[in-house]
Design a protein around this motif. Structure first.
Motif, PDB file in Angstrom:
ATOM      1  N   ALA A 130       1.377   4.481  -9.996  1.00 53.08           N
ATOM      2  CA  ALA A 130       1.790   5.627  -9.617  1.00 53.08           C
ATOM      3  C   ALA A 130       3.171   6.158  -9.838  1.00 53.08           C
ATOM      4  O   ALA A 130       3.453   7.120 -10.142  1.00 53.08           O
ATOM      5  CB  ALA A 130       2.000   4.676  -7.860  1.00 53.08           C
ATOM      6  N   ARG A 135       2.199   2.021  -2.837  1.00 55.24           N
ATOM      7  CA  ARG A 135       2.904   2.893  -4.322  1.00 55.24           C
ATOM      8  C   ARG A 135       4.386   2.908  -4.968  1.00 55.24           C
ATOM      9  O   ARG A 135       4.713   3.571  -5.964  1.00 55.24           O
ATOM     10  CB  ARG A 135       2.234   4.046  -4.342  1.00 55.24           C
ATOM     11  CG  ARG A 135       0.434   4.530  -3.951  1.00 55.24           C
ATOM     12  CD  ARG A 135       0.137   5.309  -4.508  1.00 55.24           C
ATOM     13  NE  ARG A 135      -1.330   5.374  -4.581  1.00 55.24           N
ATOM     14  CZ  ARG A 135      -2.260   5.999  -4.296  1.00 55.24           C
ATOM     15  NH1 ARG A 135      -1.612   7.303  -4.037  1.00 55.24           N
ATOM     16  NH2 ARG A 135      -3.489   5.746  -4.060  1.00 55.24           N
ATOM     17  N   TYR A 154      -6.616   8.250  -8.731  1.00 55.07           N
ATOM     18  CA  TYR A 154      -5.772   6.717  -8.519  1.00 55.07           C
ATOM     19  C   TYR A 154      -7.095   5.388  -8.564  1.00 55.07           C
ATOM     20  O   TYR A 154      -8.363   6.308  -9.339  1.00 55.07           O
ATOM     21  CB  TYR A 154      -5.489   7.198  -7.540  1.00 55.07           C
ATOM     22  CG  TYR A 154      -6.436   7.561  -6.001  1.00 55.07           C
ATOM     23  CD1 TYR A 154      -6.878   6.698  -5.416  1.00 55.07           C
ATOM     24  CD2 TYR A 154      -6.751   8.523  -6.249  1.00 55.07           C
ATOM     25  CE1 TYR A 154      -7.892   7.145  -3.854  1.00 55.07           C
ATOM     26  CE2 TYR A 154      -7.161   9.489  -5.042  1.00 55.07           C
ATOM     27  CZ  TYR A 154      -7.934   8.991  -4.251  1.00 55.07           C
ATOM     28  OH  TYR A 154      -8.545   9.178  -3.433  1.00 55.07           O
ATOM     29  N   PHE A 156       0.763  -1.653  -0.101  1.00 57.59           N
ATOM     30  CA  PHE A 156      -0.128  -0.002   0.225  1.00 57.59           C
ATOM     31  C   PHE A 156       0.456   1.160  -0.008  1.00 57.59           C
ATOM     32  O   PHE A 156       0.898   2.094   0.408  1.00 57.59           O
ATOM     33  CB  PHE A 156      -0.662  -0.577   1.216  1.00 57.59           C
ATOM     34  CG  PHE A 156      -1.919   1.037   1.267  1.00 57.59           C
ATOM     35  CD1 PHE A 156      -2.550   1.589   0.011  1.00 57.59           C
ATOM     36  CD2 PHE A 156      -2.574   1.812   2.202  1.00 57.59           C
ATOM     37  CE1 PHE A 156      -4.082   2.993  -0.016  1.00 57.59           C
ATOM     38  CE2 PHE A 156      -3.282   2.628   2.475  1.00 57.59           C
ATOM     39  CZ  PHE A 156      -3.940   3.273   1.491  1.00 57.59           C
ATOM     40  N   HIS A 201       3.207   0.340  -8.263  1.00 60.32           N
ATOM     41  CA  HIS A 201       2.037   0.171  -8.071  1.00 60.32           C
ATOM     42  C   HIS A 201       0.307   0.587  -6.868  1.00 60.32           C
ATOM     43  O   HIS A 201       1.233   0.133  -5.926  1.00 60.32           O
ATOM     44  CB  HIS A 201       1.278  -1.924  -8.627  1.00 60.32           C
ATOM     45  CG  HIS A 201       2.179  -1.917  -9.573  1.00 60.32           C
ATOM     46  ND1 HIS A 201       3.389  -2.749  -9.972  1.00 60.32           N
ATOM     47  CD2 HIS A 201       2.008  -2.116 -10.949  1.00 60.32           C
ATOM     48  CE1 HIS A 201       3.535  -2.831 -10.907  1.00 60.32           C
ATOM     49  NE2 HIS A 201       2.999  -2.635 -11.471  1.00 60.32           N
ATOM     50  N   GLY A 202      -0.200   1.197  -7.515  1.00 60.02           N
ATOM     51  CA  GLY A 202      -1.539   1.349  -6.730  1.00 60.02           C
ATOM     52  C   GLY A 202      -2.759   0.083  -6.500  1.00 60.02           C
ATOM     53  O   GLY A 202      -2.260  -0.751  -6.932  1.00 60.02           O
ATOM     54  N   GLU A 203      -3.531   0.868  -6.419  1.00 61.05           N
ATOM     55  CA  GLU A 203      -4.980  -0.056  -6.727  1.00 61.05           C
ATOM     56  C   GLU A 203      -5.093  -0.731  -8.089  1.00 61.05           C
ATOM     57  O   GLU A 203      -4.940  -0.437  -9.337  1.00 61.05           O
ATOM     58  CB  GLU A 203      -6.389   0.890  -6.736  1.00 61.05           C
ATOM     59  CG  GLU A 203      -6.211   1.732  -5.079  1.00 61.05           C
ATOM     60  CD  GLU A 203      -5.034   3.061  -4.822  1.00 61.05           C
ATOM     61  OE1 GLU A 203      -5.092   3.566  -4.507  1.00 61.05           O
ATOM     62  OE2 GLU A 203      -4.981   3.903  -6.414  1.00 61.05           O
TER      63      GLU A 203
END
Length: 329
Positions: free
Chosen positions: A245, A182, A290, A180, A226-228
């Motif tokens: 991200a 990013r 995002y 989490f 990487h994010g969501e």
């Protein structure tokens, strides 16, 4: 993506006031057993802002699946009244199991048979995950109960925090995950659909002794920041959309199977990040974007995405939007 366009804002003044929702984000989606769309939102406030009264997370809104093309139409929420109440029973900024928990953030939902499962991160601030857990609903998302399934925040070296999952035709649920923060890559796991709440049943996709195989500790399948994430079977392929991200954009990968080589998969940029002065939603240029959640019912020719936006200096906009476009043939 060809001809990307903004379908409209989904939350904010004039859109979600009756649910007590001014500012909110995320909005990951599944189709409930009764056919409604279930959208799970993150940190939510009554005013169009971050902060103020009515802080709750996650909250659930229901949408009419017939409204996808013109913009999701909300038809209801959790709670006995229209007011969208917090779906899980805890207090923000409280001590839980000996640690401070500021909020609980949803990462993905999945419908298996007559049950909807929700994976969440239990956090102390943004990016600090104490543990993750799974909740279930057997009444189409109206109420939720803890399954008892949890993983520590440092599980798989912290790469099992932000998760997306989807069921294949082979009876397995496939899950990509990352941290989490990013700034991490992606790992892949699978679990039989009827054992999703059994941590010991999860298998990693890992590279050992010169080959990839199930049952190995998971190996990073795609480096990056990487994010969501959102994995879904769409038509004859799997689509993995995500907030990149590192490159400040939202991309989608087209896969024959979740085990496909992610470096060789066709990659399409859906939306590009920009400055607040450079915004043009009509051309897919969005400031502080995002999220990247595929809307059920999407096709490669008409792909709908739920995207978040948060102006972290002014705390508005802090909202959920819908964009649409088509993947290259």
């Amino acid at each position: 993506m060809k001809a990307v366009h903004k379908v409209g804002n989904l939350t904010g003044p004039g859109l979600t006031d009756r649910f007590g929702i001014g500012g909110t984000d995320l909005g990951v989606l599944t189709t409930a057993p009764d056919g409604r769309l279930v959208a799970v939102l993150g940190d939510t406030f009554e005013r169009p802002s971050v902060g103020g009264p009515g802080w709750r997370s996650p909250v659930v809104l229901f949408a009419d699946p017939a409204s996808i093309r013109t913009g999701l139409t909300w038809t209801g929420s959790t709670g006995p009244r229209d007011y969208a109440e917090q779906a899980l029973p805890y207090q923000h900024d409280s001590i839980i199991h000996g640690v401070r928990v500021s909020t609980v953030i949803p990462t993905d939902v999945i419908t298996i048979g007559d049950t909807v499962y929700l994976h969440v991160m239990v956090c102390e601030g943004i990016g600090n995950v104490h543990w993750t857990e799974v909740h279930r609903s057997t009444d189409n998302g109206a109420t939720w109960t803890h399954t008892g399934t949890t993983w520590p925040g440092d599980h798989h070296d912290g790469l099992f925090q932000m998760l997306t999952w989807a069921q294949g035709a082979d009876g397995y649920v496939y899950a990509f995950s990352t941290g989490f923060q990013r700034d991490r890559g992606l790992i892949l796991q699978r679990v039989p659909a009827d054992r999703i709440t059994e941590p010991e049943a999860w298998q990693g996709w890992g590279f050992r002794d010169g080959a990839w195989a199930w049952g190995n500790p998971p190996t990073v399948a795609l480096t990056g920041a990487h994010g969501e994430l959102c994995l879904r079977p769409v038509a004859d392929r799997w689509l993995l959309s995500f907030f990149d991200a590192g490159n400040y954009r939202i991309d989608v990968l087209e896969l024959d199977h979740p085990t496909s080589n992610l470096y060789e998969a066709r990659r399409t940029t859906l939306l590009r990040g920009t400055s607040w002065d450079g915004e043009n939603h009509a051309t897919g240029h969005v400031a502080q974007l995002y999220g990247a959640y595929l809307v059920p019912g999407s096709t490669p020719d008409e792909l709908h995405l739920v995207v978040s936006q948060w102006n972290t200096e002014r705390n508005w906009p802090y909202r959920v939007m819908q964009f649409a476009g088509s993947l290259p043939r």
